[in-house]
Design a protein around this motif. Structure first.
Motif, PDB file in Angstrom:
ATOM      1  N   ALA A 164      30.747  58.833  -3.550  1.00  0.00           N
ATOM      2  CA  ALA A 164      30.159  58.816  -2.208  1.00  0.00           C
ATOM      3  C   ALA A 164      30.523  60.101  -1.476  1.00  0.00           C
ATOM      4  N   PRO A 165      30.145  61.252  -2.036  1.00  0.00           N
ATOM      5  CA  PRO A 165      30.567  62.544  -1.469  1.00  0.00           C
ATOM      6  C   PRO A 165      30.014  62.825  -0.078  1.00  0.00           C
ATOM      7  N   ASN A 166      28.914  62.175   0.279  1.00  0.00           N
ATOM      8  CA  ASN A 166      28.310  62.423   1.584  1.00  0.00           C
ATOM      9  C   ASN A 166      28.889  61.557   2.697  1.00  0.00           C
ATOM     10  N   ALA A 167      29.721  60.577   2.321  1.00  0.00           N
ATOM     11  CA  ALA A 167      30.327  59.707   3.329  1.00  0.00           C
ATOM     12  C   ALA A 167      31.359  60.480   4.139  1.00  0.00           C
ATOM     13  N   ASP A 168      31.632  59.984   5.324  1.00  0.00           N
ATOM     14  CA  ASP A 168      32.689  60.563   6.155  1.00  0.00           C
ATOM     15  C   ASP A 168      34.011  59.964   5.673  1.00  0.00           C
ATOM     16  N   ILE A 169      34.617  60.602   4.681  1.00  0.00           N
ATOM     17  CA  ILE A 169      35.833  60.077   4.059  1.00  0.00           C
ATOM     18  C   ILE A 169      37.049  60.536   4.856  1.00  0.00           C
ATOM     19  N   GLN A 170      37.809  59.585   5.349  1.00  0.00           N
ATOM     20  CA  GLN A 170      39.004  59.881   6.123  1.00  0.00           C
ATOM     21  C   GLN A 170      40.225  59.437   5.316  1.00  0.00           C
ATOM     22  N   ARG A 171      41.111  60.392   5.045  1.00  0.00           N
ATOM     23  CA  ARG A 171      42.240  60.155   4.149  1.00  0.00           C
ATOM     24  C   ARG A 171      43.536  59.959   4.929  1.00  0.00           C
ATOM     25  N   PHE A 172      44.341  58.986   4.445  1.00  0.00           N
ATOM     26  CA  PHE A 172      45.580  58.625   5.125  1.00  0.00           C
ATOM     27  C   PHE A 172      46.732  58.572   4.115  1.00  0.00           C
ATOM     28  N   PRO A 173      47.986  58.631   4.598  1.00  0.00           N
ATOM     29  CA  PRO A 173      49.132  58.658   3.682  1.00  0.00           C
ATOM     30  C   PRO A 173      49.244  57.443   2.757  1.00  0.00           C
ATOM     31  N   GLY A 174      48.855  56.258   3.235  1.00  0.00           N
ATOM     32  CA  GLY A 174      49.020  55.061   2.417  1.00  0.00           C
ATOM     33  C   GLY A 174      48.042  53.968   2.782  1.00  0.00           C
ATOM     34  N   ASN A 175      48.202  52.813   2.107  1.00  0.00           N
ATOM     35  CA  ASN A 175      47.316  51.674   2.343  1.00  0.00           C
ATOM     36  C   ASN A 175      47.350  51.214   3.792  1.00  0.00           C
ATOM     37  N   ALA A 176      48.570  51.084   4.336  1.00  0.00           N
ATOM     38  CA  ALA A 176      48.727  50.538   5.684  1.00  0.00           C
ATOM     39  C   ALA A 176      47.968  51.370   6.714  1.00  0.00           C
ATOM     40  N   GLU A 177      48.055  52.696   6.591  1.00  0.00           N
ATOM     41  CA  GLU A 177      47.381  53.571   7.547  1.00  0.00           C
ATOM     42  C   GLU A 177      45.854  53.505   7.386  1.00  0.00           C
ATOM     43  N   ALA A 178      45.398  53.402   6.129  1.00  0.00           N
ATOM     44  CA  ALA A 178      43.960  53.312   5.876  1.00  0.00           C
ATOM     45  C   ALA A 178      43.391  52.007   6.435  1.00  0.00           C
ATOM     46  N   ILE A 179      44.134  50.924   6.263  1.00  0.00           N
ATOM     47  CA  ILE A 179      43.702  49.628   6.786  1.00  0.00           C
ATOM     48  C   ILE A 179      43.762  49.625   8.312  1.00  0.00           C
ATOM     49  N   ALA A 180      44.799  50.243   8.875  1.00  0.00           N
ATOM     50  CA  ALA A 180      44.936  50.296  10.334  1.00  0.00           C
ATOM     51  C   ALA A 180      43.765  51.026  10.965  1.00  0.00           C
ATOM     52  N   ALA A 181      43.252  52.040  10.295  1.00  0.00           N
ATOM     53  CA  ALA A 181      42.098  52.778  10.812  1.00  0.00           C
ATOM     54  C   ALA A 181      40.874  51.869  10.881  1.00  0.00           C
ATOM     55  N   PHE A 182      40.734  51.004   9.880  1.00  0.00           N
ATOM     56  CA  PHE A 182      39.624  50.044   9.896  1.00  0.00           C
ATOM     57  C   PHE A 182      39.829  49.007  10.993  1.00  0.00           C
ATOM     58  N   GLN A 183      41.050  48.531  11.111  1.00  0.00           N
ATOM     59  CA  GLN A 183      41.358  47.531  12.134  1.00  0.00           C
ATOM     60  C   GLN A 183      41.075  48.069  13.543  1.00  0.00           C
ATOM     61  N   ALA A 184      41.366  49.335  13.749  1.00  0.00           N
ATOM     62  CA  ALA A 184      41.172  49.944  15.068  1.00  0.00           C
ATOM     63  C   ALA A 184      39.719  50.337  15.329  1.00  0.00           C
ATOM     64  N   GLY A 185      38.861  50.158  14.321  1.00  0.00           N
ATOM     65  CA  GLY A 185      37.456  50.506  14.497  1.00  0.00           C
ATOM     66  C   GLY A 185      37.167  51.982  14.358  1.00  0.00           C
ATOM     67  N   ARG A 186      38.128  52.727  13.811  1.00  0.00           N
ATOM     68  CA  ARG A 186      37.934  54.164  13.641  1.00  0.00           C
ATOM     69  C   ARG A 186      37.074  54.483  12.429  1.00  0.00           C
ATOM     70  N   VAL A 187      36.981  53.537  11.489  1.00  0.00           N
ATOM     71  CA  VAL A 187      36.125  53.707  10.322  1.00  0.00           C
ATOM     72  C   VAL A 187      35.321  52.428  10.117  1.00  0.00           C
ATOM     73  N   ASP A 188      34.238  52.537   9.350  1.00  0.00           N
ATOM     74  CA  ASP A 188      33.371  51.388   9.083  1.00  0.00           C
ATOM     75  C   ASP A 188      33.876  50.542   7.917  1.00  0.00           C
ATOM     76  N   ALA A 189      34.663  51.156   7.049  1.00  0.00           N
ATOM     77  CA  ALA A 189      35.132  50.450   5.862  1.00  0.00           C
ATOM     78  C   ALA A 189      36.393  51.122   5.330  1.00  0.00           C
ATOM     79  N   VAL A 190      37.105  50.400   4.486  1.00  0.00           N
ATOM     80  CA  VAL A 190      38.274  50.949   3.809  1.00  0.00           C
ATOM     81  C   VAL A 190      38.142  50.622   2.322  1.00  0.00           C
ATOM     82  N   THR A 191      38.435  51.594   1.488  1.00  0.00           N
ATOM     83  CA  THR A 191      38.318  51.419   0.041  1.00  0.00           C
ATOM     84  C   THR A 191      39.705  51.375  -0.596  1.00  0.00           C
TER      85      THR A 191
END
Length: 275
Positions: A164-191
């Motif tokens: 998914a190279p065209n997606a707005d991929i936002q990278r975080f240090p770990g799982n918790a931070e990636a999930i927190a971004a989804f929880q806060a509504g900063r991203v549409d999904a977390v992989t």
């Protein structure tokens, strides 16, 4: 002549002593036994590792349960050392930890650390997305209008970047931070791979878990330090092979799910034969 013989013997002894010391320093198994501690890399990523927020103790998760069992087998103490998925390899190389569970044996990582032959477990890559987002295939994420969080420098990051190279991929240090971004509504999904997403969905109370097509299932492993002595990696291989074949790996996983308030029968297994 006698002095030369004594001097030569002393030099030889010094060289042999240095060689023995170097060999000992290069042996994780010897180091673990000598220090009486098995240092396991941990990061807040249920169901693999879970820290009690109040006590600060690492009390749950498959990696914690397995690490404690392996330490007990060796007759040493279990010592959790906090790292991130992205820094685990460097922590092994710097001799800060002795092993890290649930680290995929990618070609890039094999250049820096060792892995046992036997896989630790199997899992599928999944997405926790907004309830109104329609996702069937990985191609559905491949749009600049969709933002996706992912732990940086992981196999999940590499797969998402490729598919998914065209997606707005936002990278975080770990799982918790990636999930927190989804929880806060900063991203549409977390992989992530499906087990952490199941725990996250339970905690958040919203979002949909999807395993997009084509399904990407793969084995995960245990990373250990590269060294000339194969004793430790061989021992780790024997342990995880025994846990897997006996079903203990799945038991530890299901125990955490139950403690977390999830029904294990409704959650995909981490044993290939049951996926």
């Amino acid at each position: 002549m006698k002095r030369r013989t004594v001097l030569a013997a002393a030099i030889a002894a010094t060289v042999m002593g240095a060689g023995t010391m170097a060999q000992a320093q290069d042996s994780t198994m010897a180091q673990v036994r000598d220090n009486g501690v098995l240092r396991v890399g941990v990061t807040q990523a249920p169901p693999w590792y879970s820290k009690d927020i109040i006590s600060g103790e690492w009390t749950g998760g498959l990696g914690v349960s397995m690490g404690k069992a392996m330490a007990e087998t060796l007759g040493v103490e279990f010592e959790p050392v906090e790292v991130t998925w992205g820094t685990a390899v460097a922590a092994l190389q710097a001799d800060r930890i002795d092993l890290m569970f649930v680290l995929d044996a990618t070609d890039a990582r094999k250049e820096a650390v060792n892995f046992p032959e036997t896989p630790l477990l199997y899992y599928s890559l999944a997405v926790l997305a907004r309830d109104d987002l329609e996702i069937t295939d990985w191609a559905d994420l491949n749009s600049s209008d969709i933002s996706v969080s992912v732990p940086q420098a992981t196999s999940m990051d590499a797969f998402l970047t490729e598919n998914a190279p065209n997606a707005d991929i936002q990278r975080f240090p770990g799982n918790a931070e990636a999930i927190a971004a989804f929880q806060a509504g900063r991203v549409d999904a977390v992989t992530l791979f499906h087990p952490p997403l199941i725990a996250a969905r339970q905690k958040l109370g919203s979002g949909q878990i999807i395993v997009p097509q084509p399904v990407e299932s793969r084995p995960s492993s245990v990373a250990v330090r590269q060294e000339s002595d194969p004793a430790f990696v061989n021992w780790v291989n024997e342990q995880i092979d025994g846990y897997y074949k006996s079903g203990q790996t799945q038991v530890w996983y299901e125990e955490f799910l139950s403690d977390f308030g999830l029904d294990p029968s409704k959650v995909p297994a981490i044993i290939r034969e049951r996926l």
